[in-house]
Every structure is written in C-alpha cells, then in structure tokens.
Design a protein around this motif. Structure first.
Motif, PDB file in Angstrom:
ATOM      1  N   HIS A  37       0.941  -1.322   0.107  1.00  0.00           N
ATOM      2  CA  HIS A  37      -0.055  -0.095   0.160  1.00  0.00           C
ATOM      3  C   HIS A  37       0.762   1.276   0.041  1.00  0.00           C
ATOM      4  N   GLU A  96      -3.206   8.331   1.160  1.00  0.00           N
ATOM      5  CA  GLU A  96      -3.224   7.257   0.421  1.00  0.00           C
ATOM      6  C   GLU A  96      -4.785   6.561   0.312  1.00  0.00           C
ATOM      7  N   SER A 153     -12.637   3.548  -5.727  1.00  0.00           N
ATOM      8  CA  SER A 153     -11.399   4.307  -5.369  1.00  0.00           C
ATOM      9  C   SER A 153     -10.916   5.127  -6.795  1.00  0.00           C
ATOM     10  N   ASN A 200      -4.371   6.139  -7.630  1.00  0.00           N
ATOM     11  CA  ASN A 200      -3.526   5.239  -7.819  1.00  0.00           C
ATOM     12  C   ASN A 200      -3.524   4.428  -9.277  1.00  0.00           C
ATOM     13  N   PRO A 252     -10.561  -1.532  -3.734  1.00  0.00           N
ATOM     14  CA  PRO A 252      -9.419  -1.718  -4.264  1.00  0.00           C
ATOM     15  C   PRO A 252      -8.412  -2.671  -3.694  1.00  0.00           C
ATOM     16  N   ILE A 271      -4.474  -3.257  -3.190  1.00  0.00           N
ATOM     17  CA  ILE A 271      -3.284  -2.468  -3.648  1.00  0.00           C
ATOM     18  C   ILE A 271      -2.069  -3.188  -3.313  1.00  0.00           C
ATOM     19  N   GLY A 314       1.814   0.634  -4.491  1.00  0.00           N
ATOM     20  CA  GLY A 314       0.561   1.501  -4.362  1.00  0.00           C
ATOM     21  C   GLY A 314      -0.300   1.553  -5.563  1.00  0.00           C
ATOM     22  N   ARG A 315      -0.394   0.181  -6.188  1.00  0.00           N
ATOM     23  CA  ARG A 315      -1.129   0.089  -7.763  1.00  0.00           C
ATOM     24  C   ARG A 315      -2.278  -0.610  -7.357  1.00  0.00           C
ATOM     25  N   VAL A 316      -3.418  -0.640  -8.182  1.00  0.00           N
ATOM     26  CA  VAL A 316      -4.522  -1.420  -7.807  1.00  0.00           C
ATOM     27  C   VAL A 316      -4.494  -2.470  -8.914  1.00  0.00           C
TER      28      VAL A 316
END
Length: 247
Positions: free
Chosen positions: A27, A47, A65, A147, A204, A206, A210-212
């Motif tokens: 995350h 975030e 999100s 994100n 989401p 994550i 920090g990417r979905v």
C-alpha cells in the motif's frame, strides 16, 4: 454485491511483470495492518483518501477508489455496483468517515461496464469504471490523487501481499487488511481477511507499489462470507475497458 447476509492515457495500464514484494511496503510504502490477515480500522492518510463510498438515496452501499487517468476524473469499482435498476443518481465520496465528506461529494456522470457483464453478468467481468463531474473546476484526482491501475494479459498479483481497503455498510469508517492473494481458478484471485461484509464490493486491492491490482467482486459478487473475498484477475478485458474509460 457482498451482501450483509448478516445483511489518451491509453497505456496507463502498466504492462509490467510483477514479482514478490515485501509485506512491509504494501500500500504505497506506508504502514499496513499487521499481522497478515488482521482487519482493523484504516487510519486517515493521503493514500486512504483515494478510497471512498458510493452513495445512492443517501445510503452508502459500495466502495470505489480513484485511479489515475488523463481526465483525472476516473474511479474503479465492481460492475455489479453500477448496474441494475436504480443505477442512476450515484455519488462518490472519497475519504468518507463518520458521516462526513472531507473531500466533497462527486456525482457519477458516465459508467463503463464490459460486454461480459452487460451481456450475461459474467463474474469474470465484474469490474467497472466511472467518471465523476468536476467541482469548481477541480477534478477528483487533483484533490486526492489517484492510484495506478495494473492490468493486461498475463499480469496479476497472485502470490503477492495486497492491502484491501473498503467500507462495510454497517460501519462509518473504512477497514483494511493485508494478506497474500491466492489463485481461484484461472481468472479469479482470493484473499482471506475477516470483516469484509456488505458494502465492501468495489474495494481496491493495492500492491506494494501503491497500484490497484484487483477490485473486490467477481466470484459470488465478492464472496458469500465476510472472511474470504474475491477479485477478477485484471487481464486484457479490464485493460481494454480502462483504455476506453481513460480517453
């Protein structure tokens, strides 16, 4: 939907192979819930402000999100959260907590649902995007950030630590949990975290960057119990839909 049975950014899709990542940086390199599989109230953070509730008729019923897009106005959720009778009049409230909207309420103006879901509600197509109306000349991503979304053929987060942030309908603050995702067939992934009841659909997943990499939904619209949740593997269909929504 997880029911409370007790109720051109054309290539913003990152076509990168993913590998094992340390749990400690899941995350977006911020503190994550520990130990693995422990669900707690998500803290207030920049975030977590990107995650919010979908509201219809004054009630929050799903999670969504903000994801990065050229228009800076795009959110991702589960397809079953944006379809069906009464699907109009939806608002997105990022960072929602205790009945308050610290970043405002953003009206959904257009939705993007894949053909697999529109045609037959295929559980392997249970991902959707929506654009929200700007407020005072400002887009939602300008305010809370967004994100990156990782999707494409051969990509996935199975075997990695992912953090799931979502809003149960029975709570007025988000919960979060980190655990290792595992495969469920060829097109779905699952995670074991307690307390993901009705309202967490669309949450989401994550990764450490920090990417979905997932969206709570899919099998049984996210799972029939609160302790195990599912997501579609974000493959080529989701990548194409994201490309369409991002134009």
């Amino acid at each position: 939907m997880k029911r409370p049975i007790r109720l051109p950014l054309l290539v913003a899709v990152a076509l990168l192979a993913t590998g094992s990542v340390p749990v400690a940086v899941a995350h977006g390199r911020v503190r994550t819930p520990e130990p693995l599989g422990d669900t707690t109230t998500a803290p207030v953070s920049a975030e977590n402000a990107r995650v919010g509730v979908l509201v219809r008729g004054g009630v929050h019923y799903c999670t969504a999100s903000v994801v990065h897009s050229e228009g800076r106005d795009l959110i991702v959720t589960a397809a079953h959260c944006l379809t069906g009778s009464g699907s109009g009049g939806i608002e997105f409230v990022p960072g929602y907590r205790d009945g308050k909207a610290p970043y405002g309420e953003w009206a959904v103006t257009r939705t993007y649902v894949g053909d697999g879901w529109k045609g037959r509600q295929d559980e392997d197509s249970d991902v959707a995007f929506a654009r929200v109306v700007s407020r005072g000349g400002e887009e939602v991503e300008d305010l809370v950030g967004g994100n990156r979304l990782v999707a494409g053929p051969g990509l996935g987060s199975v075997g990695e630590a992912v953090t799931v942030v979502g809003y149960p309908r029975a709570r007025e603050a988000p919960v979060w949990c980190t655990n290792i995702s595992t495969a469920y067939g060829d097109s779905q992934q699952r995670i074991e975290c307690p307390g993901y009841s009705g309202g967490t659909s669309g949450s989401p997943w994550i990764d450490a960057r920090g990417r979905v990499v997932g969206v709570l939904g899919g099998f049984q619209q996210g799972g029939a119990t609160d302790d195990v949740s599912y997501s579609v593997v974000l493959g080529g269909e989701v990548a194409a839909l994201y490309g369409e929504a991002s134009k």
